[in-house]
Write a protein that holds these residues in place. Structure first.
Motif, short mmCIF file in Angstrom:
data_model
loop_
_atom_site.label_atom_id
_atom_site.label_comp_id
_atom_site.label_asym_id
_atom_site.label_seq_id
_atom_site.Cartn_x
_atom_site.Cartn_y
_atom_site.Cartn_z
N HIS A 36 -1.10 -4.04 8.30
CA HIS A 36 -1.11 -2.60 7.98
C HIS A 36 -2.32 -1.90 8.56
O HIS A 36 -2.63 -0.77 8.19
CB HIS A 36 -1.04 -2.38 6.46
CG HIS A 36 0.31 -2.64 5.89
ND1 HIS A 36 0.77 -3.91 5.60
CD2 HIS A 36 1.32 -1.80 5.57
CE1 HIS A 36 1.99 -3.85 5.12
NE2 HIS A 36 2.36 -2.57 5.10
N LYS A 37 -3.04 -2.61 9.39
CA LYS A 37 -4.20 -2.05 10.08
C LYS A 37 -5.25 -1.46 9.13
O LYS A 37 -5.84 -0.41 9.39
CB LYS A 37 -3.76 -1.00 11.11
CG LYS A 37 -2.75 -1.52 12.12
CD LYS A 37 -2.92 -0.87 13.47
CE LYS A 37 -1.86 -1.33 14.47
NZ LYS A 37 -2.05 -2.77 14.85
N VAL A 38 -5.44 -2.11 8.02
CA VAL A 38 -6.53 -1.71 7.12
C VAL A 38 -7.84 -2.06 7.80
O VAL A 38 -8.06 -3.20 8.19
CB VAL A 38 -6.45 -2.47 5.76
CG1 VAL A 38 -7.63 -2.09 4.88
CG2 VAL A 38 -5.14 -2.16 5.06
N SER A 39 -8.69 -1.07 8.02
CA SER A 39 -9.91 -1.37 8.76
C SER A 39 -11.16 -1.24 7.87
O SER A 39 -12.25 -1.55 8.29
CB SER A 39 -10.02 -0.42 9.96
OG SER A 39 -10.08 0.90 9.47
N ASP A 40 -10.94 -0.77 6.66
CA ASP A 40 -12.07 -0.66 5.73
C ASP A 40 -12.32 -2.04 5.11
O ASP A 40 -11.53 -2.53 4.33
CB ASP A 40 -11.71 0.37 4.65
CG ASP A 40 -12.80 0.48 3.59
OD1 ASP A 40 -13.70 -0.39 3.54
OD2 ASP A 40 -12.73 1.44 2.80
N TRP A 41 -13.46 -2.65 5.48
CA TRP A 41 -13.72 -4.00 5.02
C TRP A 41 -13.89 -4.08 3.51
O TRP A 41 -13.58 -5.08 2.87
CB TRP A 41 -14.94 -4.59 5.74
CG TRP A 41 -14.60 -4.95 7.17
CD1 TRP A 41 -13.45 -4.67 7.82
CD2 TRP A 41 -15.43 -5.65 8.07
NE1 TRP A 41 -13.49 -5.16 9.10
CE2 TRP A 41 -14.72 -5.77 9.28
CE3 TRP A 41 -16.71 -6.21 7.99
CZ2 TRP A 41 -15.25 -6.41 10.41
CZ3 TRP A 41 -17.23 -6.84 9.10
CH2 TRP A 41 -16.49 -6.95 10.31
N GLY A 42 -14.40 -3.01 2.93
CA GLY A 42 -14.49 -2.95 1.47
C GLY A 42 -13.12 -3.11 0.83
O GLY A 42 -12.94 -3.85 -0.14
N LYS A 43 -12.13 -2.43 1.44
CA LYS A 43 -10.76 -2.52 0.93
C LYS A 43 -10.22 -3.94 1.09
O LYS A 43 -9.59 -4.50 0.18
CB LYS A 43 -9.85 -1.55 1.69
CG LYS A 43 -9.36 -0.39 0.82
CD LYS A 43 -8.41 0.52 1.58
CE LYS A 43 -8.66 1.96 1.15
NZ LYS A 43 -8.18 2.93 2.15
N ILE A 44 -10.48 -4.53 2.26
CA ILE A 44 -10.00 -5.89 2.50
C ILE A 44 -10.59 -6.85 1.47
O ILE A 44 -9.89 -7.69 0.88
CB ILE A 44 -10.36 -6.36 3.93
CG1 ILE A 44 -9.64 -5.46 4.96
CG2 ILE A 44 -9.98 -7.82 4.14
CD1 ILE A 44 -9.98 -5.76 6.41
N LYS A 45 -11.89 -6.68 1.21
CA LYS A 45 -12.55 -7.55 0.21
C LYS A 45 -11.89 -7.40 -1.15
O LYS A 45 -11.66 -8.38 -1.86
CB LYS A 45 -14.03 -7.21 0.12
CG LYS A 45 -14.85 -7.70 1.30
CD LYS A 45 -16.33 -7.38 1.09
CE LYS A 45 -17.14 -7.76 2.32
NZ LYS A 45 -18.57 -7.41 2.15
N ASN A 46 -11.58 -6.15 -1.52
CA ASN A 46 -10.96 -5.93 -2.83
C ASN A 46 -9.58 -6.57 -2.92
O ASN A 46 -9.21 -7.12 -3.95
CB ASN A 46 -10.87 -4.43 -3.13
CG ASN A 46 -12.21 -3.92 -3.64
OD1 ASN A 46 -13.03 -4.69 -4.15
ND2 ASN A 46 -12.44 -2.62 -3.48
N VAL A 47 -8.83 -6.46 -1.82
CA VAL A 47 -7.49 -7.08 -1.81
C VAL A 47 -7.62 -8.59 -1.99
O VAL A 47 -6.87 -9.22 -2.76
CB VAL A 47 -6.74 -6.73 -0.50
CG1 VAL A 47 -5.47 -7.57 -0.38
CG2 VAL A 47 -6.41 -5.24 -0.46
N ILE A 48 -8.58 -9.19 -1.29
CA ILE A 48 -8.79 -10.64 -1.42
C ILE A 48 -9.17 -10.99 -2.86
O ILE A 48 -8.62 -11.92 -3.47
CB ILE A 48 -9.89 -11.13 -0.45
CG1 ILE A 48 -9.41 -11.00 1.00
CG2 ILE A 48 -10.29 -12.58 -0.76
CD1 ILE A 48 -10.48 -11.31 2.04
N LYS A 49 -10.12 -10.22 -3.42
CA LYS A 49 -10.56 -10.46 -4.80
C LYS A 49 -9.39 -10.41 -5.77
O LYS A 49 -9.23 -11.29 -6.62
CB LYS A 49 -11.56 -9.38 -5.22
CG LYS A 49 -13.00 -9.75 -5.00
CD LYS A 49 -13.87 -8.72 -5.75
CE LYS A 49 -15.25 -8.73 -5.19
NZ LYS A 49 -16.12 -7.72 -5.81
N ASP A 50 -8.57 -9.34 -5.63
CA ASP A 50 -7.49 -9.14 -6.59
C ASP A 50 -6.44 -10.24 -6.47
O ASP A 50 -5.98 -10.80 -7.47
CB ASP A 50 -6.82 -7.77 -6.38
CG ASP A 50 -7.76 -6.65 -6.82
OD1 ASP A 50 -8.79 -6.95 -7.46
OD2 ASP A 50 -7.48 -5.49 -6.50
#
Lengths: 554, 554
Positions: B517-531
């Motif tokens: 989905h071309k998420v480029s915000d690393w903060g968002k990626i980290k949150n997805v991994i955490k969740d």
């Protein structure tokens, strides 16, 4: 039952010595094993994050064909709590008195074991035959109803196991301890007595439960203008009965609050162990219909447990009850060793909210003191004494009493869990050891947290962790990215930017040194990073956080 | 000193309320501030890894020009321990009695502050002038010698601060508490009494220290055949004196063991607070020259502190002393709340080694019980009562006593740290707050561990940490390496390979989803991994380890 002169009775404590908790003892004679109790222990302070502890029952699993059943003395967690875990591996029938069976069934229900577990309710005075054993249930008194001592008849001789007990001549419910039966069995000859040591350091007699009822009456009569909140042990049904009695006498309604207490009280009421006058017990939601001075709340939390009802009230996070100036709060309990500070915290919070807190002399113990222990020894007159249910200091205190009462020193056995005592009329001796241990339960995991994990948790809890991440080229030794340094639980990073910056330089230097010397063993590189960064951090902070280098390859 | 009718005395406790520990109180009148005591607290159970706690003295730093000096009531850690830290910021003279100054100097030496700190030794009965204040030192009794109450004379009136005290009519060393002086000052009129609350919940009188000496004599006479090891508080010089007295009487040599006790005893002996008969005290290395029955060891470790001498002996890791069957070990102490389990552990270990352990009735408290508190109130007859030195429950218990003694309710002030009480002959009222707090000392770090770090340590201690590392391409969103998953303090990995394998798949799936989905915000990626990983782990284990994604760029 005819004795084979060669055969001996083997007594194998699988837990419950060295600590108060996790009581479980195997009795083995030839092809038969009977297990008395199957309890949990609460985790020690150094078992970080652990919920509860169950016994290692390898010995039972290895001898599963011999195991005839579990015989349970009473319904406290340290005697029944491990049943659901152990029954999954050793599925044999469970024998206990009515209330005890009721409380066990609550547990089986939670673990979906109701259908697969055989259980049988035994009355005091009744016996059951289990293989080469006959077990008789003898009425005793304790801080939970329906407690039993056991007479364990084997071809090698008779063992009396007291369970947890006290001598209460005027119990709140039911009969006093069946001292006559102890005497009668004693008269016939008892090979060994296994007696509760919990209060063996305390002189005198434990007071009758009924004395607490008089104290309640005094408190009710002294505090007619305030709401009463009384905290006690969830399983002490007699205590709750006495609160209900005082409430009825003084025209108050009773609310029971706290999940574990509601469970026990419901079971006890259903089984007829609790007499609740009509309209005395009300639901917590009806409380608002009555003025404060007509209410008494009975609640969990007497040990300062942070999630229990009273603690939540004290911390202002209970959904339905908030503490008000003028409330009178009674701790009908003593702090169990280790809980003193937690209890004190709750007392402080309640006092600071303007409540009057009463915490002295509103409790009696459920365990026999020295004079009661002496009484049992004198009725039973065992050949051998095996003190049980206690830490070493308690077992030792009981063995001193046994010595005073004329049991020869060599006939007193302070066992440790796993040590096998072999005995018959000819003699008794410790012979060998079996595997025992404490299996830690953390969430759904049973036994997947061991000493290494605990040591890591301890380390993490004291100084936190510093993680060093870097990427090296797959073959060669070129640094592709990093080192990045991340810490948790170490220092507040914003206040320590310099420190973390310098730490990065230390790691870079160490790494340069490795790479310029063409060190290609990543284990070695990790160790160099650990040592250099660890040394730097110690010098600067005198702390030893866990240092975890992670090298990725790309 | 002439009173300005407008001016009020301001009493500002900067610590010591809400807990027993970290005592420090500022007294302010116009341009003058005098500070009474400057102690540490020991860390709470939830302050993981913290060594000690010192008070936040922002208020003193902000008013540094007014601060005339520290007046110290006695030499216990909770009254002097923070001086080395605080003097670095507020370098003013320190006033105390001789032994107290001696103990403070030991601390200053350790912190290299001897040269820069002015200190003055005051005798009981003497006064000092500090700005608008005059301070008189009054003899009291306590579990350390040379303890003082203070009469604090200000233009707004006289305050009596008892310090920590008891009434000992027959002290081991020196005089009894100067009750006449309390009465004399009381007769002249005392505005407020600030009285020790530690034992305000206990009825009756605290026994004289001398009674313990009689107990020692009995123990020595009952155990003539065994080595004696007596554990007590390092700073209780009178207790050690009494052990020396009994030893001399019964012909035993004395060894003092444990660093903190050796320090205090050395200082006390040098300053003349300890009378050691010739050749009674011997070095630990000389012990081997004497038979067991001629030895008594006095040692630290009475609170079960894991690094103290007695605990090391119990655990078999003391270099010079091992416990033998036949040893008699005496705990001349009661466990301080919170230490019960640690003490019990040591008692168990000692008993298991065959030692006889005596731990009941070999101690008296150093703090006044209810009757002594009432005595002081009756001699001083203050207008206002300000209970100090205690948790809320203790302050509350004293305020009940004050009420019984006729102090009107509105004249009793239970303050919290930081709350300012303004008073003079016209009235008293709480007015405003100043900044206070607990600053945590961890290794060399003072104040660099805060709540976030502690919360992380708590989290790490309960369920450990899972670290997810991966490298992403600098611009685009291509995964270059990883995800690698490393855990510490979570599960024993060898037993949980499946779980960790599945965890990796969960992270990979989450990552694919992000990247596709071309998420480029690393903060968002980290949150997805955490969740996603957090959800998976909870479902499988019902644990919530800290999850720390680290994304590197290459």
């Amino acid at each position: 039952m005819k004795a084979n002169n060669e055969s001996k009775l083997r007594i194998i404590p699988l837990g419950g010595l060295e600590q108060i908790g996790m009581n479980i003892t195997a009795f083995e004679y030839e092809d038969s094993i009977v297990v008395v109790d199957c309890g949990i222990a609460f985790p020690d302070d150094d078992m970080l994050g652990i919920d509860l502890v169950i016994p290692d029952i390898t010995y039972l699993r290895d001898n599963i064909d011999k195991v005839k059943g579990f015989v349970i003395t009473h319904g406290h967690e340290d005697h029944i709590g491990a049943l659901p875990y152990v029954l999954k591996e050793v599925n044999v029938p469970v024998y206990a008195t009515k209330l005890t069976v009721g409380l066990i069934e609550n547990k089986l229900k939670e673990h979906n074991l109701l259908r697969t577990t055989k259980r049988k309710t035994i009355k005091h005075g009744q016996s059951i035959n289990l293989g080469r054993f006959r077990i008789e249930f003898i009425k005793t008194n304790h801080s939970i109803q329906d407690a039993s001592a056991l007479a364990i008849y084997s071809p090698a001789g008779t063992i009396i196991h007291t369970g947890d007990f006290k001598v209460d001549y005027t119990p709140v419910f039911g009969d006093a301890i069946d001292l006559q039966r102890f005497a009668e069995i004693g008269k016939k000859g008892v090979l060994a007595l296994m007696c509760d040591s919990t209060n063996a350091e305390r002189k005198g007699f434990t007071m009758s439960e009924r004395t607490v009822g008089k104290t309640f009456d005094n408190i009710f009569s002294d505090h007619t203008n305030s709401r009463l909140i009384i905290a006690t042990f969830a399983s002490n049904v007699d205590r709750v009965q006495q609160i209900i009695n005082s409430a009825y006498k003084f025209g108050r309604k009773v609310v029971v609050e706290g999940r574990s207490m509601v469970n026990v009280i419901t079971t006890a009421a259903e089984l007829g162990y609790l007499n609740i006058p009509d309209k005395t017990l009300i639901d917590i939601d009806q409380m608002k219909n009555y003025p404060d001075e007509q209410m008494v709340l009975v609640t969990t939390g007497s040990q300062g447990e942070s999630m229990a009802a009273l603690s939540r009230m004290a911390a202002n996070i209970h959904k339905k009850v908030s503490i008000k100036p003028g409330d009178t709060i009674v701790f009908s309990s003593n702090p169990i060793p280790g809980n003193e500070k937690a209890v004190s915290k709750v007392i402080n919070e309640l006092s600071a909210k303007g409540a009057d807190v009463i915490f002295q002399d509103v409790h009696v113990s459920g365990h026999a003191c020295q004079e009661e222990i002496k009484l049992i020894y004198s009725l039973v007159k065992p050949k051998y004494a095996i003190p049980v249910h206690g830490e070493y200091r308690h077992l030792k205190a009981q063995s001193k009493l046994a010595l005073e009462l004329g049991i020869p020193k060599e006939n007193i056995f302070i066992l440790r869990s796993g040590e096998v005592l072999e005995l018959n009329q000819e003699g008794a001796q410790q012979n060998g050891k079996v595997q025992t241990g404490a299996i830690m339960v953390d969430g759904l995991g049973v036994g997947d947290v061991g000493n290494i994990v605990l040591r890591d948790r301890q380390h993490l809890s004291e100084d936190g962790i510093i993680i060093v991440v870097l990427t090296l080229e797959r073959r060669g030794n070129q640094l592709l990215s990093g080192p990045d340094i991340v810490s948790r639980g170490f220092v507040y990073v914003r206040e320590s930017e310099d420190l973390m910056g310098e730490a990065r330089v230390v790691v870079e230097d160490a790494l340069d040194e490795c790479l310029s010397h063409k060190v290609s063993d990543w284990g070695k590189i990790k160790n160099v990073i650990k040592d250099s960064l660890g040394g730097f951090v110690w010098k600067r902070t005198q702390r030893r956080p866990m240092i975890l280098p992670i090298i990725m390859e790309a």
